[in-house]
Motif scaffolding. Structure first.
Motif, mmCIF file in Angstrom:
data_model
loop_
_atom_site.group_PDB
_atom_site.id
_atom_site.type_symbol
_atom_site.label_atom_id
_atom_site.label_comp_id
_atom_site.label_asym_id
_atom_site.label_seq_id
_atom_site.Cartn_x
_atom_site.Cartn_y
_atom_site.Cartn_z
ATOM 1 N N ARG A 1 0.730 -1.736 0.068
ATOM 2 C CA ARG A 1 -0.176 0.146 0.244
ATOM 3 C C ARG A 1 0.679 0.884 0.366
ATOM 4 N N GLN A 2 2.517 0.967 -0.249
ATOM 5 C CA GLN A 2 2.553 2.573 -0.484
ATOM 6 C C GLN A 2 2.180 3.109 -1.878
ATOM 7 N N ALA A 3 2.555 4.500 -1.672
ATOM 8 C CA ALA A 3 2.535 5.225 -2.868
ATOM 9 C C ALA A 3 4.722 4.733 -3.036
ATOM 10 N N PRO A 4 4.954 5.106 -4.487
ATOM 11 C CA PRO A 4 6.088 4.891 -4.880
ATOM 12 C C PRO A 4 7.182 5.930 -5.073
ATOM 13 N N GLU A 5 8.123 5.998 -4.902
ATOM 14 C CA GLU A 5 8.999 7.467 -4.224
ATOM 15 C C GLU A 5 10.562 7.164 -5.726
ATOM 16 N N GLY A 6 10.660 8.386 -6.735
ATOM 17 C CA GLY A 6 12.264 7.587 -6.940
ATOM 18 C C GLY A 6 11.758 8.582 -8.053
ATOM 19 N N PHE A 7 12.011 8.250 -9.774
ATOM 20 C CA PHE A 7 12.228 9.395 -10.572
ATOM 21 C C PHE A 7 11.598 7.831 -12.383
ATOM 22 N N TYR A 8 10.539 8.277 -12.490
ATOM 23 C CA TYR A 8 9.493 7.036 -13.309
ATOM 24 C C TYR A 8 9.883 7.411 -14.592
ATOM 25 N N THR A 9 8.389 7.381 -15.478
ATOM 26 C CA THR A 9 8.524 7.614 -16.886
ATOM 27 C C THR A 9 7.320 7.676 -16.995
ATOM 28 N N VAL A 10 6.846 8.273 -17.822
ATOM 29 C CA VAL A 10 5.200 8.115 -18.253
ATOM 30 C C VAL A 10 5.194 8.380 -19.708
ATOM 31 N N PHE B 1 -3.313 7.784 -15.411
ATOM 32 C CA PHE B 1 -2.047 7.307 -17.038
ATOM 33 C C PHE B 1 -0.833 6.563 -15.101
ATOM 34 N N ASN B 2 -0.421 5.717 -15.715
ATOM 35 C CA ASN B 2 0.683 4.580 -14.982
ATOM 36 C C ASN B 2 1.906 5.180 -15.102
ATOM 37 N N ILE B 3 2.256 5.462 -13.393
ATOM 38 C CA ILE B 3 3.210 6.153 -13.381
ATOM 39 C C ILE B 3 5.042 5.566 -13.929
ATOM 40 N N GLY B 4 4.670 4.050 -14.008
ATOM 41 C CA GLY B 4 5.796 3.153 -14.337
ATOM 42 C C GLY B 4 6.825 2.587 -13.356
ATOM 43 N N PHE B 5 5.872 2.552 -12.327
ATOM 44 C CA PHE B 5 6.152 1.345 -11.651
ATOM 45 C C PHE B 5 6.426 0.081 -11.873
ATOM 46 N N PRO B 6 7.350 -0.746 -11.854
ATOM 47 C CA PRO B 6 8.840 -0.477 -10.889
ATOM 48 C C PRO B 6 9.082 -0.291 -11.954
ATOM 49 N N ASN B 7 10.276 0.490 -11.920
ATOM 50 C CA ASN B 7 11.193 1.190 -13.015
ATOM 51 C C ASN B 7 12.897 -0.049 -12.588
ATOM 52 N N ALA B 8 14.038 0.767 -13.283
ATOM 53 C CA ALA B 8 15.625 0.327 -13.000
ATOM 54 C C ALA B 8 15.411 -0.478 -11.567
ATOM 55 N N GLN C 1 9.420 13.470 -17.127
ATOM 56 C CA GLN C 1 9.303 11.642 -16.045
ATOM 57 C C GLN C 1 8.593 12.156 -15.139
ATOM 58 N N ILE C 2 8.280 11.794 -14.242
ATOM 59 C CA ILE C 2 7.665 12.502 -12.768
ATOM 60 C C ILE C 2 9.002 11.732 -11.468
ATOM 61 N N GLN C 3 9.176 13.112 -11.171
ATOM 62 C CA GLN C 3 9.807 12.551 -9.533
ATOM 63 C C GLN C 3 8.740 12.775 -8.609
ATOM 64 N N ALA C 4 9.192 11.258 -7.915
ATOM 65 C CA ALA C 4 8.128 11.348 -6.117
ATOM 66 C C ALA C 4 9.336 11.522 -5.286
#
Length: 430
Positions: free
Chosen positions: A103-112, A127-134, A184-187
């Protein structure tokens, strides 16, 4: 039911046929909510700032402040803030997402990309934020369908009101129409200021947040989205690999460098930030305001994920997900104990000092796990085992094992004495 399914199928075929025959796409006949234009006030502000309607965008999210920002590129190539929205709901605590179901909202750098946009979302628009990223995959993190969406409800997503998501969606739609391939989404857990970093300097997530701050600072300096790579399971920002080399998430970092001008600017910026960080530590040392709760890594994520699975199966569980007490919150709420008032004179203490518990003593470890067991346990009438007993977790250290064993022995001692006394009485009676 069969008739409804048949009608839905015929309608979907008809829509696809219309789109194909007209030379358009399904987006052209998407719901009106996905086609609504930005308010004239925002359009006028974009024009005043030298932005085109279809110029590229970037988004930043701050959990603690509950803010989603939209930045847009100006004619000079730099990005400027164009809109800011209060996040209606986000779930979990400060800290990254670890496991599916935590139930955690992600933190990091993502691409849409355009493919991640959903005009027919059950949550109005999304829109999907792209979790999980690399980075997430390299570190064993899991989860799917992490969104920014409407409907103001969240179980791991960033949820907005419906009018808000319509504007946010329009920003992305227009940027894609202008040729932006991805944004880019920066969370972030909070605004990455020295003052906030000092507030959470003792948190288990601090090293992760320090890494995010490098990307945050690069954006603050350049006002352009940082180039993001991953190697050695760590984020790398604006690094150019040497010729013939590339970044691979789980492998050693290749020879690389940051552009000289950026390197100089960043070092100057970091020196100033470090000075402010030192001053901020003194500020928080005298503050009674505790840090916000944070997730304690995979240990807590496993507890919550198990709670989520059991809840989905219809089992009786606590109303809220279990959690482990944050070390930073405990440190604020329970300052380190000084020597007892009745302590012997200094000479006697020096000759025979009393043992002092470590800050992260194993007894505290056991207490935290027991609290989690209680929180995760089903109602009293439910015979199902608690969450902790069914979740494999890292074994305690040798010191923790010894301390736990000692604590258990201490708890059993009264029972043994009672049993021995009864046996002795029976023997004497015979």
């Amino acid at each position: 039911m069969k008739n409804r399914i048949a009608r839905a199928f015929i309608l979907s075929v008809a829509l696809a046929t219309i789109a194909g025959c007209s030379g358009g796409t399904l987006e052209d006949i998407a719901p009106k909510k996905a086609q609504r234009q930005l308010p004239s006030k925002i359009v006028a502000e974009m024009s005043a700032k030298g932005m085109k309607k279809t110029s590229p965008i970037l988004m930043r999210i701050f959990k603690e402040e509950s803010v989603l920002e939209v930045w847009k590129q100006k004619n000079n190539g730099k990005f400027d803030l164009i809109a800011s929205y209060e996040i209606c709901k986000w779930s979990g605590e400060l800290g990254p997402k670890f496991l599916e179901g935590d139930r955690q909202a992600p933190e990091g750098f993502y691409t849409v990309t355009p493919a991640q946009m959903n005009p027919n979302s059950s949550y109005h628009l999304s829109f999907n934020i792209g979790f999980p990223n690399a980075y997430d995959r390299a570190n064993g993190r899991s989860g799917v369908h992490l969104m920014v969406h409407g409907d103001c409800s969240s179980a791991g997503c960033y949820s907005m009101t419906d009018p808000q998501i319509e504007e946010i969606y329009a920003f992305a739609r227009d940027a894609f129409a202008g040729g932006q391939a991805a944004f880019q989404i920066q969370a972030y857990p909070f605004r990455m200021t020295p003052k906030n970093m000092a507030r959470y300097k003792d948190d288990p997530n601090f090293e992760f947040w320090k890494m995010l701050k490098v990307g945050y600072d690069h954006f603050e300096i350049t006002k352009q989205p940082p180039k993001v790579d991953v190697c050695e399971k760590q984020y790398q920002f604006n690094r150019i690999p040497a010729e013939g080399h590339t970044f691979r998430p789980t492998e050693a970092c290749p020879p690389s460098s940051v552009p000289e001008w950026l390197s100089v600017r960043y070092e100057q910026h970091k020196k100033e930030q470090d000075k402010e960080f030192t001053r901020a530590q003194s500020f928080w040392a005298g503050s009674a305001e505790p840090p916000k709760p944070t997730i304690l890594g995979f240990d807590e994520a496993k507890l919550v994920a198990d709670w989520s699975r059991r809840r989905a199966r219809g089992e009786k569980v606590a109303a809220r997900p279990p959690s482990l007490p944050s070390p930073t919150a405990i440190a604020k709420a329970e300052p380190a104990k000084t020597e007892p008032e009745a302590a012997p004179a200094p000479v006697a203490v020096a000759a025979n000092p009393a043992p002092v518990a470590e800050p992260a003593a194993p007894v505290a470890f056991a207490t935290r796990l027991q609290q989690a067991k209680t929180a995760a346990a089903p109602a009293a009438a439910d015979p199902a085992p608690t969450a902790v007993s069914s979740i494999p977790s890292p074994a305690p250290s040798t010191e923790e094992q010894q301390e736990l064993a000692a604590a258990i022995e201490q708890q059993k001692a009264p029972q043994r004495r009672s049993a021995f006394s009864g046996l002795f009485a029976r023997i004497m009676g015979n």
